[in-house]
Motif scaffolding. Structure first.
Motif, mmCIF file in Angstrom:
data_model
loop_
_atom_site.group_PDB
_atom_site.id
_atom_site.type_symbol
_atom_site.label_atom_id
_atom_site.label_comp_id
_atom_site.label_asym_id
_atom_site.label_seq_id
_atom_site.Cartn_x
_atom_site.Cartn_y
_atom_site.Cartn_z
ATOM 1 N N THR A 421 3.739 16.707 -4.497
ATOM 2 C CA THR A 421 3.891 15.945 -3.241
ATOM 3 C C THR A 421 4.490 14.580 -3.566
ATOM 4 N N ALA A 422 5.050 13.958 -2.524
ATOM 5 C CA ALA A 422 5.637 12.609 -2.696
ATOM 6 C C ALA A 422 4.566 11.621 -3.117
ATOM 7 N N GLU A 423 3.358 11.814 -2.582
ATOM 8 C CA GLU A 423 2.270 10.886 -2.868
ATOM 9 C C GLU A 423 1.925 10.891 -4.348
ATOM 10 N N ILE A 424 1.871 12.091 -4.910
ATOM 11 C CA ILE A 424 1.521 12.193 -6.330
ATOM 12 C C ILE A 424 2.649 11.612 -7.183
ATOM 13 N N THR A 425 3.898 11.832 -6.730
ATOM 14 C CA THR A 425 5.023 11.247 -7.472
ATOM 15 C C THR A 425 4.886 9.724 -7.510
ATOM 16 N N HIS A 426 4.543 9.169 -6.340
ATOM 17 C CA HIS A 426 4.347 7.712 -6.309
ATOM 18 C C HIS A 426 3.237 7.275 -7.248
ATOM 19 N N GLU A 427 2.192 8.121 -7.287
ATOM 20 C CA GLU A 427 1.071 7.798 -8.155
ATOM 21 C C GLU A 427 1.513 7.769 -9.613
ATOM 22 N N ILE A 428 2.348 8.743 -9.970
ATOM 23 C CA ILE A 428 2.818 8.820 -11.356
ATOM 24 C C ILE A 428 3.733 7.629 -11.663
ATOM 25 N N ILE A 429 4.591 7.298 -10.690
ATOM 26 C CA ILE A 429 5.464 6.133 -10.883
ATOM 27 C C ILE A 429 4.617 4.888 -11.109
ATOM 28 N N GLY A 430 3.588 4.747 -10.273
ATOM 29 C CA GLY A 430 2.695 3.594 -10.404
ATOM 30 C C GLY A 430 2.067 3.543 -11.766
ATOM 31 N N PHE A 431 1.620 4.709 -12.238
ATOM 32 C CA PHE A 431 0.996 4.773 -13.545
ATOM 33 C C PHE A 431 1.973 4.342 -14.646
ATOM 34 N N LEU A 432 3.196 4.882 -14.596
ATOM 35 C CA LEU A 432 4.183 4.555 -15.628
ATOM 36 C C LEU A 432 4.503 3.062 -15.613
ATOM 37 N N ASP A 433 4.712 2.528 -14.400
ATOM 38 C CA ASP A 433 5.044 1.105 -14.281
ATOM 39 C C ASP A 433 3.921 0.240 -14.842
ATOM 40 N N GLN A 434 2.686 0.630 -14.488
ATOM 41 C CA GLN A 434 1.552 -0.162 -14.921
ATOM 42 C C GLN A 434 1.375 -0.105 -16.433
ATOM 43 N N THR A 435 1.562 1.102 -16.983
ATOM 44 C CA THR A 435 1.406 1.283 -18.424
ATOM 45 C C THR A 435 2.448 0.467 -19.183
ATOM 46 N N LEU A 436 3.691 0.534 -18.729
ATOM 47 C CA LEU A 436 4.743 -0.239 -19.388
ATOM 48 C C LEU A 436 4.439 -1.728 -19.314
ATOM 49 N N TYR A 437 3.994 -2.165 -18.157
ATOM 50 C CA TYR A 437 3.652 -3.572 -17.946
ATOM 51 C C TYR A 437 2.567 -4.003 -18.925
ATOM 52 N N ARG A 438 1.559 -3.130 -19.074
ATOM 53 C CA ARG A 438 0.461 -3.457 -19.985
ATOM 54 C C ARG A 438 0.947 -3.480 -21.425
ATOM 55 N N TRP A 439 1.732 -2.475 -21.789
ATOM 56 C CA TRP A 439 2.217 -2.391 -23.167
ATOM 57 C C TRP A 439 3.056 -3.617 -23.514
ATOM 58 N N ASP A 440 3.887 -4.061 -22.548
ATOM 59 C CA ASP A 440 4.712 -5.247 -22.794
ATOM 60 C C ASP A 440 3.855 -6.457 -23.096
#
Lengths: 464, 373
Positions: A421-440
């Motif tokens: 679903t689009a919602e889950i895709t957004h969730e995954i995008i959010g996760f990736l963005d957040q993880t990258l932000y944290r790693w940086d």
């Protein structure tokens, strides 16, 4: 049109024109309020355009220093500014606020509160200043802005709403941009004053409740807290307030641990710190004492502020080959589902342990299939994909895919299976963005994982 | 360069004429040309304002103009006041024309269209409009603050109207001094004759108390063609010392505290001030019946005022205070060194000052020990 009216119309047009010209002239020429001054300046050969700027500057500085003196010499009643005069001065400033020359006066009005117990300045003044600040039409020092927000609560609320609006209308799931907006709003620095922090926190809590715990709000709270902690670190140590004033319902030890930046804690100690957090949090969450303000929701709300630690739990669980510590399992289950009863939570913990076991078993193998991974994570069953347990499982799966050596090759397939679903895709995008932000921020990830995460993020963003 | 200078000359003429009834003959074309010239000069100012040689040349040309108009004895310069004025010469011109009733309808209509064309008009001079808008806002702000928050500061040197006038005076003096060495003195004399004198004296006092002007940031990068700041104050002191009638009026009209501050700051004035006070004192005689010192004529300075001034001087910081006391002691000695009141005004003054100081120490709760008076 009857003939008698026509000449009337013509004359009045001419009159109107000369009237308008008269007004223009009047506005622009020297409105002589003081005959002697006018004679003097003319005698010297100066026109108003030569000196009005200097006169305004002098008047503003003189009024500002009078205000400061009034503020400092409370007992010298001779030179006191009457409340009526202060009020009228604030009213006069409303149309003048966007004139940069008037800034010192605005600042003095904000910073120098008199000695009356109630507020003297007109609310229109505060509203006008706040509006100018939000639209960046005035630049005032931080101390003046803090005074404004402390003296006039609606202004603070408006500033928060303005921030929310900006966040809503900007691109979804981009923490870097959120950080920019938040820092730009000056709210983190202002929040170093406990009263402001409490109001801001309350507004975040409301937003969270209204949206039923939306992940975007949680992410915003985490970024805000991070900016706040940074700003707090820069404050003058002697003027710092006690932690209790920011988090009155939290035990000081818990607050202190949570406020630590993972960057400042050696990596070997991260696990230990998480265990401590889990213990203290559990104690607070299970506190059944009558009348206490603790309890699961309060504790959860506290915990989610600190993204550095909250998002680290899943990673830590996956990285250690040893048996997952119960404390961390509890913490993870609590983070995703604070409402659960004791039994439900215990069940979730068992499920998570099982998933972890399966995933870790697969981490060694060089050839993985996305479908196997999916099954291992307990996906593909009939349960509601939005349930917290499902969310948690997806999280673990994504972590695995980014981290395990074999995971990289099947990353895209695994995600394709998950994101129906689009919602889950957004969730995954959010996760990736957040993880990258944290790693940086923490600088902890291998280049390959970072690269993979970035590519995945880019691809997914184009899909929605 | 020569064409630029000619331009400057022509524009100065234009500016002078814009106030007179000659504008009756102006048509829209003339107005347009005038505004164009103004715009050109404004542009020159922006581009070459920091360029030492060009700026110097332009300034010198302005100074020549002033000299040709009879120097500084005859009144204010009808054209440009200084080099800075070039930066807003278009506003100056526009306002003069706008206010001039003699301007013809067609020309006025054209002028108004140029100044307030409305939105979306191509070719509009936005800088001029912005300057006018800024002036209007600034003026409105001044008036709003004046009527709603401003209180005349009893401490004159901190009053904003006084300060502004003083700053303008100092600036002008510096400018005039650059144009001509003897300029400031003549200029000040002409001002004394033309302007309301009471206000002028106050402005002079405030000007003498201004902190030394720091060089404006845009002028720092230039070669120092200006003399040191403080030049204006020096010119004022010089002029006051050279005009005893003015100085007498200065000392008479201004309050004691202000004069004390001025004299402390400019020691050159103290001997003359003390001399005046001595003269005033000597004009008083002792009235045995009333038991007070009185003057013979109505314009004589009364005892209270004299006492006031000496009291203020004795509260000044050391070099001045000591000078005053020495002078008083010397006068007392000259009169015969009496200790009994009623014989020499100087004795009485010293007695009054000492007891005043004693009482003050009592009020302040200090020990009545040996006072320095």
């Amino acid at each position: 049109m009857p003939k008698e009216v026509q000449p009337f119309v013509m004359t009045s047009l001419k009159d109107a024109r000369s009237q308008i010209l008269g007004v223009l002239s009047h506005i622009l020429s020297a409105l002589r309020f003081d005959k002697e001054v006018a004679l003097f300046t003319q005698g010297l050969g100066y026109a108003p355009v030569d000196y009005y700027h200097g006169l305004l500057k002098n008047m503003v500085l003189s009024l500002a220093s009078e205000l400061r003196e009034n503020h400092l010499n409370g007992f010298n009643t001779q030179r006191r500014m009457t409340p009526e005069r202060l009020a009228s001065l604030s009213r006069v400033c409303v149309p003048l606020i966007t004139l940069p020359d008037v800034d010192p006066l605005v600042e003095a009005l904000l910073v120098c509160h008199g000695h009356e117990p109630q507020e003297i300045l007109q609310p229109e003044f505060f509203e006008a200043v706040n509006e100018a600040i939000l639209l960046k039409k005035i630049s005032l020092p931080m101390s003046a802005v803090v005074c404004l927000w402390l003296r006039h609560l609606p202004s603070l609320e408006k500033a928060m709403l303005h921030l929310f609006e900006k966040l809503i209308s900007s691109e979804r799931n981009c923490l870097r941009r959120i950080e920019c907006f938040i820092k730009d709003s000056s709210l983190p620095q202002a929040a170093c004053h406990p009263a402001i922090f409490r109001v801001v926190d309350e507004m975040f809590r409301c937003a969270l409740l209204e949206t039923d715990g939306a992940p975007e709000i949680i992410a915003t709270i985490q970024v805000f807290t991070q900016c706040f902690v940074e700003a707090l670190g820069k404050e003058n140590k002697q003027l710092r307030f006690a932690l209790k004033t920011y988090f009155p319902y939290t035990s000081p030890s818990l607050a202190m641990v949570l406020l630590q930046d993972p960057q400042d804690v050696p990596r070997e100690h991260w696990l230990q710190t998480l265990k401590l957090i889990s213990e203290l949090l559990r104690e607070a969450a299970e506190d059944q004492t009558h009348g206490s303000r603790r309890g699961p929701l309060e504790s959860w709300f506290l915990f989610i502020h600190f993204g550095g630690w909250a998002e680290m739990v899943a990673e830590q669980l996956l990285r250690s080959a040893a048996e997952p510590p119960a404390a961390l399992l509890w913490l993870l289950a609590f983070y995703y589902s604070p409402h659960d009863g004791r039994q439900q939570r215990a069940q979730t913990m068992v499920q998570v342990e099982a998933v972890l076991g399966r995933l870790l078993a697969m981490s060694g193998s060089s050839s993985l299939s996305a479908r196997d991974l999916h099954t291992a994570a307990g996906q593909g069953t009939e349960t509601d994909p939005r349930a917290p347990a499902q969310q948690l499982a997806r999280r673990l799966l994504l972590h695995f895919v980014l981290w395990a050596p074999g995971g990289h090759t099947i990353a895209r397939d695994a995600i394709a299976l998950m994101a129906h679903t689009a919602e889950i895709t957004h969730e995954i995008i959010g996760f990736l963005d957040q993880t990258l932000y944290r790693w940086d921020r923490l600088g902890i990830e291998s280049p390959r994982s970072g690269k993979l995460a970035r590519e995945l993020l880019k691809e997914l963003r184009t899909q929605v | 360069m020569e064409s630029l200078l000619q331009h400057l000359d022509r524009f100065s003429e234009l500016l002078a004429v814009s106030r007179t009834t000659h504008v009756r003959t102006w048509d829209p074309v003339t107005v347009r040309r005038a505004l164009q010239w103004a715009r050109y000069l404004r542009h020159i100012h922006r581009r070459f304002g920091r360029h030492g040689p060009i700026r110097t040349t332009l300034e010198r040309r302005l100074h020549n103009q002033w000299r040709q108009e009879g120097g500084f004895g005859r009144g204010p310069v009808p054209g440009l006041a200084n080099f800075q004025a070039l930066g807003h010469c278009d506003v100056l011109l526009s306002l003069r024309l706008l206010e001039n009733q003699a301007l013809g309808d067609a020309a006025r209509h054209y002028l108004v269209q140029q100044l307030f064309p409305g939105p979306g008009v191509p070719d509009a001079d936005e800088t001029l409009q912005e300057s006018l808008a800024r002036l209007a806002r600034c003026g409105s702000a001044v008036h709003m603050l004046r009527f709603n928050g401003y209180r005349k500061n009893l401490n004159l040197q901190e009053d904003s109207l006084m300060k502004t006038q003083a700053e303008l005076l100092l600036e002008r003096l510096q400018e005039v001094g650059k144009a001509e060495a003897e300029g400031p003195a003549r200029f000040l004399s002409s001002l004394w004759e033309r302007l309301p004198q009471n206000n002028f004296l106050k402005v002079i006092a405030v000007a003498l108390l201004q902190p030394p002007l720091s060089p404006r940031p845009q002028e720092e990068s230039e070669p120092s063609i200006h003399k040191t700041p403080g030049e204006g104050s020096q010119a004022l002191v010089h002029w006051l010392l050279g005009n005893s009638e003015v100085f007498a009026a200065f000392c008479r009209a201004l309050p004691a505290g202000l004069l004390t501050s001025v004299t402390s700051r400019h020691p050159a004035l103290s001997p003359v001030y003390l001399g005046l006070l001595t003269d005033w004192g000597q004009r008083l005689h002792y009235d045995l019946q009333e038991g007070i010192w009185v003057g013979t004529e109505s314009q004589d300075v009364p005892w209270e005022e004299l006492h006031n001034r000496f009291q203020s001087l004795c509260q000044a910081p050391p070099p001045l205070k000591d000078k005053v006391l020495t002078a008083l002691e010397a006068c007392k000695a000259q009169d015969g060194d009496f200790e009994v009141p009623g014989l020499s005004i100087w004795t009485d003054l010293l007695l009054a000052l000492r007891s005043g100081a004693f009482r003050k120490r009592q009020v302040l709760g200090l020990s009545p020990g040996l006072s320095s008076v």
